[in-house]
Design an enzyme around this catalytic site. Structure first.
Site, PDB file in Angstrom:
ATOM      1  N   TYR A 241       0.837  -1.205   0.000  1.00 42.76           N
ATOM      2  CA  TYR A 241       0.000   0.000   0.000  1.00 42.76           C
ATOM      3  C   TYR A 241       0.874   1.258   0.000  1.00 42.76           C
ATOM      4  O   TYR A 241       0.672   2.182  -0.793  1.00 42.76           O
ATOM      5  CB  TYR A 241      -0.914  -0.029   1.221  1.00 42.76           C
ATOM      6  CG  TYR A 241      -1.760   1.215   1.399  1.00 42.76           C
ATOM      7  CD1 TYR A 241      -2.996   1.336   0.776  1.00 42.76           C
ATOM      8  CD2 TYR A 241      -1.325   2.260   2.211  1.00 42.76           C
ATOM      9  CE1 TYR A 241      -3.782   2.470   0.960  1.00 42.76           C
ATOM     10  CE2 TYR A 241      -2.102   3.397   2.399  1.00 42.76           C
ATOM     11  CZ  TYR A 241      -3.327   3.497   1.764  1.00 42.76           C
ATOM     12  OH  TYR A 241      -4.083   4.622   1.935  1.00 42.76           O
TER      13      TYR A 241
ATOM     14  N   LYS B   9       1.222   4.176  -2.935  1.00 46.80           N
ATOM     15  CA  LYS B   9       1.035   5.611  -2.706  1.00 46.80           C
ATOM     16  C   LYS B   9       2.263   6.398  -3.167  1.00 46.80           C
ATOM     17  O   LYS B   9       2.139   7.472  -3.768  1.00 46.80           O
ATOM     18  CB  LYS B   9       0.764   5.878  -1.219  1.00 46.80           C
ATOM     19  CG  LYS B   9      -0.640   5.532  -0.770  1.00 46.80           C
ATOM     20  CD  LYS B   9      -1.686   6.438  -1.419  1.00 46.80           C
ATOM     21  CE  LYS B   9      -3.060   6.269  -0.811  1.00 46.80           C
ATOM     22  NZ  LYS B   9      -4.089   7.099  -1.492  1.00 46.80           N
TER      23      LYS B   9
ATOM     24  N   ASN C  62      -3.268   8.696  10.463  1.00 44.66           N
ATOM     25  CA  ASN C  62      -4.480   7.867  10.540  1.00 44.66           C
ATOM     26  C   ASN C  62      -5.686   8.785  10.698  1.00 44.66           C
ATOM     27  O   ASN C  62      -5.812   9.474  11.711  1.00 44.66           O
ATOM     28  CB  ASN C  62      -4.392   6.903  11.722  1.00 44.66           C
ATOM     29  CG  ASN C  62      -3.405   5.784  11.475  1.00 44.66           C
ATOM     30  OD1 ASN C  62      -2.707   5.777  10.473  1.00 44.66           O
ATOM     31  ND2 ASN C  62      -3.341   4.838  12.380  1.00 44.66           N
TER      32      ASN C  62
ATOM     33  N   VAL D  42      -8.893   0.611  13.225  1.00 40.63           N
ATOM     34  CA  VAL D  42      -8.823  -0.005  14.550  1.00 40.63           C
ATOM     35  C   VAL D  42     -10.053   0.299  15.409  1.00 40.63           C
ATOM     36  O   VAL D  42     -10.575  -0.595  16.092  1.00 40.63           O
ATOM     37  CB  VAL D  42      -7.516   0.408  15.269  1.00 40.63           C
ATOM     38  CG1 VAL D  42      -7.461   1.912  15.525  1.00 40.63           C
ATOM     39  CG2 VAL D  42      -7.345  -0.359  16.565  1.00 40.63           C
TER      40      VAL D  42
ATOM     41  N   PHE E 211     -12.597  -2.516  16.742  1.00 45.49           N
ATOM     42  CA  PHE E 211     -12.793  -2.751  18.178  1.00 45.49           C
ATOM     43  C   PHE E 211     -14.278  -2.712  18.555  1.00 45.49           C
ATOM     44  O   PHE E 211     -14.755  -3.543  19.327  1.00 45.49           O
ATOM     45  CB  PHE E 211     -12.030  -1.711  18.997  1.00 45.49           C
ATOM     46  CG  PHE E 211     -10.540  -1.977  19.100  1.00 45.49           C
ATOM     47  CD1 PHE E 211      -9.984  -3.149  18.624  1.00 45.49           C
ATOM     48  CD2 PHE E 211      -9.698  -1.041  19.694  1.00 45.49           C
ATOM     49  CE1 PHE E 211      -8.613  -3.394  18.724  1.00 45.49           C
ATOM     50  CE2 PHE E 211      -8.334  -1.275  19.803  1.00 45.49           C
ATOM     51  CZ  PHE E 211      -7.795  -2.452  19.322  1.00 45.49           C
TER      52      PHE E 211
ATOM     53  N   GLY F  21       0.118  -4.243  21.256  1.00 44.87           N
ATOM     54  CA  GLY F  21      -0.587  -3.132  21.894  1.00 44.87           C
ATOM     55  C   GLY F  21       0.244  -1.888  22.093  1.00 44.87           C
ATOM     56  O   GLY F  21      -0.278  -0.844  22.482  1.00 44.87           O
ATOM     57  N   THR F  22       1.554  -1.988  21.832  1.00 42.74           N
ATOM     58  CA  THR F  22       2.419  -0.812  22.029  1.00 42.74           C
ATOM     59  C   THR F  22       2.586   0.016  20.761  1.00 42.74           C
ATOM     60  O   THR F  22       3.284   1.032  20.781  1.00 42.74           O
ATOM     61  CB  THR F  22       3.822  -1.228  22.539  1.00 42.74           C
ATOM     62  OG1 THR F  22       4.487  -1.976  21.499  1.00 42.74           O
ATOM     63  CG2 THR F  22       3.726  -2.064  23.808  1.00 42.74           C
ATOM     64  N   GLN F  23       1.959  -0.432  19.662  1.00 41.63           N
ATOM     65  CA  GLN F  23       2.033   0.365  18.437  1.00 41.63           C
ATOM     66  C   GLN F  23       1.525   1.773  18.759  1.00 41.63           C
ATOM     67  O   GLN F  23       0.463   1.929  19.340  1.00 41.63           O
ATOM     68  CB  GLN F  23       1.165  -0.239  17.324  1.00 41.63           C
ATOM     69  CG  GLN F  23       1.450  -1.695  17.003  1.00 41.63           C
ATOM     70  CD  GLN F  23       0.471  -2.626  17.682  1.00 41.63           C
ATOM     71  OE1 GLN F  23       0.387  -2.654  18.906  1.00 41.63           O
ATOM     72  NE2 GLN F  23      -0.272  -3.408  16.907  1.00 41.63           N
TER      73      GLN F  23
ATOM     74  N   ARG G 180       4.136  -5.837  15.618  1.00 48.78           N
ATOM     75  CA  ARG G 180       3.264  -5.128  14.662  1.00 48.78           C
ATOM     76  C   ARG G 180       1.948  -5.892  14.526  1.00 48.78           C
ATOM     77  O   ARG G 180       1.888  -7.104  14.719  1.00 48.78           O
ATOM     78  CB  ARG G 180       3.933  -5.055  13.280  1.00 48.78           C
ATOM     79  CG  ARG G 180       5.281  -4.367  13.265  1.00 48.78           C
ATOM     80  CD  ARG G 180       5.971  -4.557  11.901  1.00 48.78           C
ATOM     81  NE  ARG G 180       7.380  -4.213  11.996  1.00 48.78           N
ATOM     82  CZ  ARG G 180       7.868  -2.994  11.747  1.00 48.78           C
ATOM     83  NH1 ARG G 180       7.059  -2.026  11.392  1.00 48.78           N
ATOM     84  NH2 ARG G 180       9.160  -2.754  11.860  1.00 48.78           N
TER      85      ARG G 180
END
Length: 317
Positions: free
Chosen positions: A145, A149, A174, A184, A188, A205-207, A275
């Site tokens: 992707y 771009k 984002n 996301v 969720f 979860g640390t992204q 990731r």
């Protein structure tokens, strides 16, 4: 102005259409409705200043017809799903690079003076400099992707310099908000509605990334376009994002809180050091100093944008 918005029935595109119509422009939308919806633009369908064309930009004839008589093209049409590049790189090519090539060929013999393109922060890849400025190099996308771009950006620059129109390229963080149908927060909410007891979170979860509300995004695009129009550059690049960033784990907490739930978080562990998926940029925050100098700054920070988006989506989904 008379403008064309490709992908104008989609998430960001429809908000841009609203803003353009509300300020008195004549707006034509070209969209195949694969990701967008007529519901997003239904308030304008009977307006004399508005025209809708249902068409696929992979057909060059459709694109040529759509650019006739317009002065500016806002090119937002694209497949918005980063993850699909690993499963279907040919689809990412067709719906990002090929459609841009068809548009650029149509512009060669048209009255279009300006092309405004929504690119992505993914062109920077795993940037070693954070916050990342527009002149960061080398650009090394880590997803198909992001590569698509960047290819579109390069084609736009080449065509603009060769065929005499001006191009403004936005690299977006984002983007979130009402009418979004992927990402996301959307995921969720849907996961928690299916199982309020547990929430699967891709990665560790640390992204940590920067999030920008769509209202700030559209305001930034229009304000910087006005600023760009007063200058003389053939091609210019602007990041649109936020000064702060937020982790995926924190987003999960906000979504759960707004839904009145206390689920158990189950992290998948992810790939390549936590990731969410192959090609997911783990840390992203763009420098927006250049956009600030052009007179724009976001009204909502990442945390505020996430909370507002959760509330908007809970009402509409």
């Amino acid at each position: 102005m008379r403008v064309l918005v490709t992908g104008g029935a989609g998430f960001i595109g429809s908000h841009l259409v609203d803003a353009l119509m509300e300020t008195g422009n004549e707006v034509r939308v070209l969209d195949d409705l694969s990701a967008g919806s007529l519901d997003n633009i239904k308030r304008w369908l009977n307006n004399e200043r508005f025209e809708f064309i249902k068409g696929d930009m992979r057909d060059s004839g459709t694109v040529k017809e759509a650019v006739e008589g317009v002065e500016a093209v806002f090119h937002l049409a694209a497949n918005p799903e980063v993850r699909i590049g690993a499963q279907s790189p040919e689809l990412i090519y067709e719906t990002n690079v090929l459609i841009t090539y068809n548009l650029l060929n149509a512009l060669r013999d048209s009255s279009v003076q300006y092309l405004i393109f929504t690119s992505s922060s993914t062109v920077y890849g795993d940037a070693e400099l954070i916050p990342t400025p527009e002149n960061y190099a080398p650009l090394e996308p880590i997803s198909v992707y992001g590569g698509a771009k960047l290819a579109a950006e390069a084609l736009i620059s080449g065509y603009a310099h060769t065929f005499g129109f001006r191009a403004l390229i936005f690299r977006l963080a984002n983007i979130i908000g009402e009418r979004s149908n992927h990402g996301v927060i959307y995921d969720f909410i849907n996961k928690l509605r299916k199982n309020p007891e547990e929430l699967e979170i891709l990665g560790d979860g640390t992204q940590r990334k920067s999030y920008l509300h769509v209202s700030d995004t559209v305001e930034g695009m229009l304000k910087i376009f006005e600023y760009f129009g007063k200058g003389s550059k053939t091609v210019d690049f602007y990041n649109l994002g936020n000064d702060d960033w937020i982790t995926v784990g924190e987003i999960a907490e906000i979504v759960s809180e707004e839904m009145g739930l206390k689920p158990k978080f189950r992290f998948t562990g992810g790939v390549d050091g936590g990731r969410g998926w192959k090609g997911d940029v783990k840390f992203m925050r763009l420098s927006i100093e250049k956009a600030k100098k052009a007179g724009w700054r976001p009204k909502l920070n990442s945390y505020e944008a996430v909370r507002m988006t959760v509330r908007e989506l809970l009402k509409s989904l």
